[in-house]
Design an enzyme around this catalytic site. Sequence first.
Site, short mmCIF file in Angstrom:
data_model
loop_
_atom_site.label_atom_id
_atom_site.label_comp_id
_atom_site.label_asym_id
_atom_site.label_seq_id
_atom_site.Cartn_x
_atom_site.Cartn_y
_atom_site.Cartn_z
N SER A 1 -12.31 53.29 22.81
CA SER A 1 -12.72 52.10 22.53
C SER A 1 -11.46 51.31 22.83
CB SER A 1 -13.53 51.66 21.30
OG SER A 1 -14.29 52.73 20.95
N SER B 1 -19.13 61.68 25.33
CA SER B 1 -20.03 62.60 26.60
C SER B 1 -19.28 63.89 26.41
CB SER B 1 -19.61 61.56 27.73
OG SER B 1 -18.19 61.11 27.94
N SER C 1 -14.04 61.68 19.07
CA SER C 1 -14.05 60.38 18.28
C SER C 1 -12.84 60.39 17.71
CB SER C 1 -15.20 60.86 16.94
OG SER C 1 -15.36 59.73 16.28
N GLY C 2 -12.36 59.04 17.72
CA GLY C 2 -10.91 58.77 17.25
C GLY C 2 -10.02 59.03 18.20
N GLY D 1 -13.70 61.64 25.29
CA GLY D 1 -12.59 62.32 24.36
C GLY D 1 -13.23 62.28 23.17
#
Length: 306
Positions: A143, A210, A138-139, A136
């Site tokens: 994580s 990715s 960034s943000g 997905g």
Amino acid sequence: MTTVKSLPPSRSTAVYRTVQCRQLPTENLGFPTLFPLNAGRSCRSQRSLALFYDRARLKAYTLKPIQAKNDSESSCSDNNSTSFSAVNETGNLVKISARCQILGNSTNILWHDCPVQKCDRQQLLQQKGCVIWLTGLSGSGKSTLACALSQSLHSRGKLTYILDGDNIRHGLNRDLSFRAEDRSENIRRIGEVAKLFADAGLICITSLISPYQKDRDACRALLPEGDFIEVFIDVPLHVCEARDPKGLYKLARAGKIKGFTGIDDPYEPPCCCEIILQQKGSDCKSPKDMAETVISYLEKSGHLQA
Ligand SMILES: Nc1ncnc2c1ncn2[C@@H]1O[C@H](COP(=O)(O)OS(=O)(=O)O)[C@@H](OP(=O)(O)O)[C@H]1O
Ligand SMILES: Nc1ncnc2c1ncn2[C@@H]1O[C@H](COP(=O)(O)OP(=O)(O)O)[C@@H](O)[C@H]1O
């Protein structure tokens, strides 16, 4: 006509996921054309040995050297898949289709097997090794989900390990930038590491943008069927940008970071993945609920037992 050695007859018509081809200085081990068309002349030597193994049945036999008669049409296509004819132990001509892979620049390397195998480790851990591939923008929450998932599985006594893009770019992949070819190499290396963790019996959670479908597909192809679980965290760009916890979108919009995913670099959403975790409007499930969705999938797929 050549004969196939050590090829169990019952397996001889199976579809082999991977064929590794290399040259050995041994006469009479002929497998001349199981190489990509663009391979150098030396790769087409009559002294090439085809080593193949069926990852789905790793326990049964890991690597069996064979002698095979190459099919007149056989050659690797662009996606490195091929088919060839061989003669099995009972003397019948069989057709084998395979993915083939060249062993880089190295020579004279053979697979070494250990009697303690993946299934033994899985028995010890009471789980099945696999890769949960979070992708997905960034943000989008990769994580955060990776941590929630790891915590939840840990509390159930399951062994996990997170491979997070940010962290791995501090070590193993510190030499890589965000150019397209470096992103691909980043994914390739992490895919290989994830494969090793899964082989160790762990539930390996990767947390990487990715962005390219072909790179994710290549990582999927490294694992046995069902053991690569692609999870798309489908959060719209404007939501990720509003979150902007590291201030990177702001820098990218200001032109201070070039080639930022979603801004001036592409993100290709998965075309067919195992799980989609979608943010609808302002409604977004909590990381804990998202982790539960993934865990329900693992329960159904049988990965939470040996
Ligand atoms: N140009 C550019 N594009 C995208 N992301 C950037 C860039 N530069 C730095 N960052 C930070 O690096 C994190 C993404 O690293 P990945 O290894 O996951 O990226 S990739 O999969 O190779 O595309 C990403 O972390 P996440 O926010 O966790 O995704 C960013 O913080
Ligand atoms: N499910 C969620 N709902 C709301 N906010 C979230 C959710 N998951 C993550 N966030 C928030 O979004 C931001 C980005 O999350 P992060 O996990 O760092 O994303 P990524 O790793 O994809 O860059 C963080 O501030 C985090 O607290």
